[in-house]
Design an enzyme around this catalytic site. Structure first.
Site, PDB file in Angstrom:
ATOM      1  N   PRO A   2       0.808  -1.213   0.000  1.00 50.52           N
ATOM      2  CA  PRO A   2       0.000   0.000   0.000  1.00 50.52           C
ATOM      3  C   PRO A   2       0.847   1.271   0.000  1.00 50.52           C
ATOM      4  O   PRO A   2       1.659   1.493   0.890  1.00 50.52           O
ATOM      5  CB  PRO A   2      -0.829  -0.121   1.275  1.00 50.52           C
ATOM      6  CG  PRO A   2      -0.215  -1.197   2.078  1.00 50.52           C
ATOM      7  CD  PRO A   2       0.654  -2.005   1.203  1.00 50.52           C
ATOM      8  N   GLU A   3       0.675   2.066  -1.034  1.00 50.65           N
ATOM      9  CA  GLU A   3       1.238   3.410  -1.076  1.00 50.65           C
ATOM     10  C   GLU A   3       0.049   4.373  -1.028  1.00 50.65           C
ATOM     11  O   GLU A   3      -1.065   3.953  -0.740  1.00 50.65           O
ATOM     12  CB  GLU A   3       2.095   3.592  -2.347  1.00 50.65           C
ATOM     13  CG  GLU A   3       3.220   2.550  -2.421  1.00 50.65           C
ATOM     14  CD  GLU A   3       4.106   2.673  -3.651  1.00 50.65           C
ATOM     15  OE1 GLU A   3       4.296   3.796  -4.145  1.00 50.65           O
ATOM     16  OE2 GLU A   3       4.604   1.639  -4.105  1.00 50.65           O
ATOM     17  N   LYS A  61       1.078   7.814   3.479  1.00 50.59           N
ATOM     18  CA  LYS A  61       0.627   6.435   3.686  1.00 50.59           C
ATOM     19  C   LYS A  61       0.042   6.230   5.069  1.00 50.59           C
ATOM     20  O   LYS A  61      -0.292   5.109   5.447  1.00 50.59           O
ATOM     21  CB  LYS A  61       1.799   5.465   3.484  1.00 50.59           C
ATOM     22  CG  LYS A  61       2.502   5.608   2.141  1.00 50.59           C
ATOM     23  CD  LYS A  61       3.811   4.837   2.127  1.00 50.59           C
ATOM     24  CE  LYS A  61       4.684   5.291   0.964  1.00 50.59           C
ATOM     25  NZ  LYS A  61       6.057   4.756   1.070  1.00 50.59           N
ATOM     26  N   HIS A  99      -3.825 -14.280  10.063  1.00 46.28           N
ATOM     27  CA  HIS A  99      -3.145 -12.989  10.084  1.00 46.28           C
ATOM     28  C   HIS A  99      -4.009 -11.878  10.662  1.00 46.28           C
ATOM     29  O   HIS A  99      -3.654 -10.705  10.574  1.00 46.28           O
ATOM     30  CB  HIS A  99      -2.670 -12.619   8.672  1.00 46.28           C
ATOM     31  CG  HIS A  99      -1.823 -13.687   8.053  1.00 46.28           C
ATOM     32  ND1 HIS A  99      -2.098 -14.223   6.809  1.00 46.28           N
ATOM     33  CD2 HIS A  99      -0.745 -14.351   8.525  1.00 46.28           C
ATOM     34  CE1 HIS A  99      -1.197 -15.167   6.549  1.00 46.28           C
ATOM     35  NE2 HIS A  99      -0.367 -15.265   7.563  1.00 46.28           N
ATOM     36  N   ARG A 119       2.579  -9.654   7.321  1.00 54.77           N
ATOM     37  CA  ARG A 119       3.995  -9.455   7.678  1.00 54.77           C
ATOM     38  C   ARG A 119       4.207  -8.567   8.906  1.00 54.77           C
ATOM     39  O   ARG A 119       5.338  -8.315   9.300  1.00 54.77           O
ATOM     40  CB  ARG A 119       4.751  -8.879   6.485  1.00 54.77           C
ATOM     41  CG  ARG A 119       4.756  -9.846   5.322  1.00 54.77           C
ATOM     42  CD  ARG A 119       5.492  -9.327   4.117  1.00 54.77           C
ATOM     43  NE  ARG A 119       5.046 -10.061   2.939  1.00 54.77           N
ATOM     44  CZ  ARG A 119       5.302  -9.699   1.685  1.00 54.77           C
ATOM     45  NH1 ARG A 119       6.005  -8.613   1.436  1.00 54.77           N
ATOM     46  NH2 ARG A 119       4.859 -10.410   0.687  1.00 54.77           N
ATOM     47  N   LYS A 168      19.629  17.984  -2.199  1.00 54.89           N
ATOM     48  CA  LYS A 168      20.060  16.652  -1.734  1.00 54.89           C
ATOM     49  C   LYS A 168      21.154  16.072  -2.637  1.00 54.89           C
ATOM     50  O   LYS A 168      21.103  16.216  -3.851  1.00 54.89           O
ATOM     51  CB  LYS A 168      18.862  15.688  -1.729  1.00 54.89           C
ATOM     52  CG  LYS A 168      17.695  16.145  -0.884  1.00 54.89           C
ATOM     53  CD  LYS A 168      17.857  15.752   0.554  1.00 54.89           C
ATOM     54  CE  LYS A 168      16.596  16.072   1.343  1.00 54.89           C
ATOM     55  NZ  LYS A 168      16.759  15.765   2.766  1.00 54.89           N
ATOM     56  N   ARG A 278      16.475  -3.234  -2.687  1.00 53.08           N
ATOM     57  CA  ARG A 278      15.227  -3.547  -3.355  1.00 53.08           C
ATOM     58  C   ARG A 278      15.337  -3.288  -4.839  1.00 53.08           C
ATOM     59  O   ARG A 278      16.372  -2.839  -5.323  1.00 53.08           O
ATOM     60  CB  ARG A 278      14.035  -2.815  -2.748  1.00 53.08           C
ATOM     61  CG  ARG A 278      14.174  -1.338  -2.626  1.00 53.08           C
ATOM     62  CD  ARG A 278      13.407  -0.865  -1.425  1.00 53.08           C
ATOM     63  NE  ARG A 278      13.720  -1.705  -0.272  1.00 53.08           N
ATOM     64  CZ  ARG A 278      13.351  -1.447   0.965  1.00 53.08           C
ATOM     65  NH1 ARG A 278      12.650  -0.411   1.235  1.00 53.08           N
ATOM     66  NH2 ARG A 278      13.700  -2.252   1.948  1.00 53.08           N
TER      67      ARG A 278
END
Length: 289
Positions: A2-3, A61, A99, A119, A168, A278
Site C-alpha cells: 500500500p502506497e 501512507k 493474520h 507481515r 540533496k 530492493r
DNA sequence: AATGGTTCCTGGACGC
DNA sequence: TGCGTCCAGGAACCAT
C-alpha cells in the site's frame, strides 16, 4: 504494497463503514501490531473502549481518526496491512484468518473492523495530541510531525519541495521515497514517476535542473491521481480495500515489475537493478543519465 | 547534519 | 516430494 493511492482507497472505505460509530471492544491478537503503544496491549484496548470515531484523515501512507476522548487513532498498513469491514456473513471467515491482528467491535453490533496483516510491518497507535507539522497548517498526530504533506494536501507546496529535493546529494529515487520531503510515494510509484519523467533512478538529485525535478513530482502526482481513480494497484491478495476488492492500476504500469518487457515509449527491454536492497525498474534507453 | 545500511516479518517462488 | 534459500518492502533505528 500500500502506497498513497491504496491507503486513500482504504480511508474512503473506513470513513464509510466506521466513522461516527462508538467502540465497544478492542481485541489485540498480536502485540507487535500495537508495538508503538508503550503502555502495552491491555492499556491499548482499554483506552479505546467507549470512544466515538470522527472523520478519517490521511497524510501520505498514514491514516488516522480523531476520537471524542481527545486522542487520535493512527494506522499504518506497512507492507501487507488490510482494514476490512464485515458483518456476520464474512466475519467467521475473517476470524479464521491466521493474520488477523486486531478487531474493533462497535456498540451498534454492526460491521466489525478487522486489521489483518501478514507481515506485521503495519500497526495501530494511539496519539494523545495533534500538532502542526513543520510545513503544514492542518493538525496531525504528534507521531507524524516529521511526515511531509503529500501532493493532495492543501499544505503541499511544490516550489518548496523542489528546492528541498535540489539540495540533496542522494540518488533522486531516495529523495522521492523520503517521506519528510513528500509523503505517500513508495517503490512502485517512484519507478513509475521516474519512467514518465525519463529520469534514471541513480541520478544525484542536485545535478537535476529545477525544471526536471518539478516535472518529476508532477509525474508522481499524475500517476497517483490515476491510480486513485481505479482503486490502487494490486499484485496479489496482499492489497485489497475495506470490502476485500482489488484495485486495477497494475495494468497501467509502465516500468515497475516489467523486467524483460518492451518499454511502452521506445520498445527497449525494461531492466531491473538493485538499489538499497530492493528492485528498481527502468528503460535502459529513455531513462539514461 | 546528512546519508546509507540494517532490521523487523511471512509465505510464495525457485533450485537441487 | 521436500528442504533450504531468496525475495518482497515502509520506515524506525543505528552507524558513520
Amino acid at each position: 504494497m500500500p502506497e498513497l493511492p491504496e491507503v486513500e482507497s482504504v480511508r474512503i472505505g473506513s470513513q464509510d463503514w466506521f466513522s461516527g460509530r462508538r467502540i465497544r471492544t478492542v481485541r489485540v491478537f498480536n502485540s507487535r501490531s500495537v508495538r508503538h503503544h508503550e503502555q502495552g496491549v491491555g492499556d491499548f484496548e482499554d483506552r479505546l473502549a467507549g470512544v466515538r470515531l470522527g472523520d478519517f484523515v490521511r497524510r501520505g501512507k498514514f491514516m488516522w481518526v480523531p476520537l471524542d476522548s481527545g486522542d487520535l487513532l493512527t494506522f499504518h498498513l506497512g507492507m501487507s496491512g488490510q482494514i476490512r469491514a464485515s458483518g456476520s456473513g464474512g466475519r467467521a471467515e475473517l476470524e479464521k484468518n491466521p493474520h488477523l491482528r486486531v478487531t474493533i467491535e462497535f456498540d451498534d453490533q454492526r460491521e466489525v473492523l478487522h486489521f489483518v496483516d501478514q507481515r506485521t510491518f503495519g500497526y495501530l497507535r494511539i496519539d494523545t495530541a495533534a500538532v502542526l507539522s513543520e510545513t503544514g497548517e492542518l493538525p496531525i498526530p504528534e507521531s507524524l510531525a516529521h511526515i511531509a504533506p503529500d501532493p493532495f494536501d492543501p499544505d503541499f507546496d511544490l516550489d518548496m519541495v523542489v528546492a528541498k529535493a535540489k539540495s540533496k546529494r542522494s540518488p533522486i529515487k531516495s529523495v522521492l521515497l523520503d517521506q519528510s520531503v513528500v509523503s505517500g510515494i513508495g517503490n512502485i510509484y517512484a519507478d513509475e514517476a521516474l519512467w514518465r519523467a525519463q529520469i534514471r533512478w541513480s541520478t544525484e538529485a542536485s545535478r537535476l535542473s529545477v525544471g526536471r525535478i518539478r516535472a518529476l513530482y508532477q509525474a508522481a502526482t499524475e500517476v497517483m491521481t490515476e491510480a486513485i481513480a481505479v482503486g490502487g494497484t494490486s499484485f496479489d491478495a496482499l492489497y485489497v480495500n475495506v470490502n476485500g476488492e482489488s484495485g486495477y492500476f497494475e495494468r497501467s504500469l509502465h516500468s515497475y515489475g516489467r523486467e524483460g518487457e518492451p518499454c511502452d515509449r521506445c520498445g527497449s527491454l525494461i531492466i531491473r537493478e538493485r538499489f538499497a536492497n530492493r528492485s528498481s525498474f527502468r528503460c535502459p534507453d529513455c531513462q539514461r543519465r
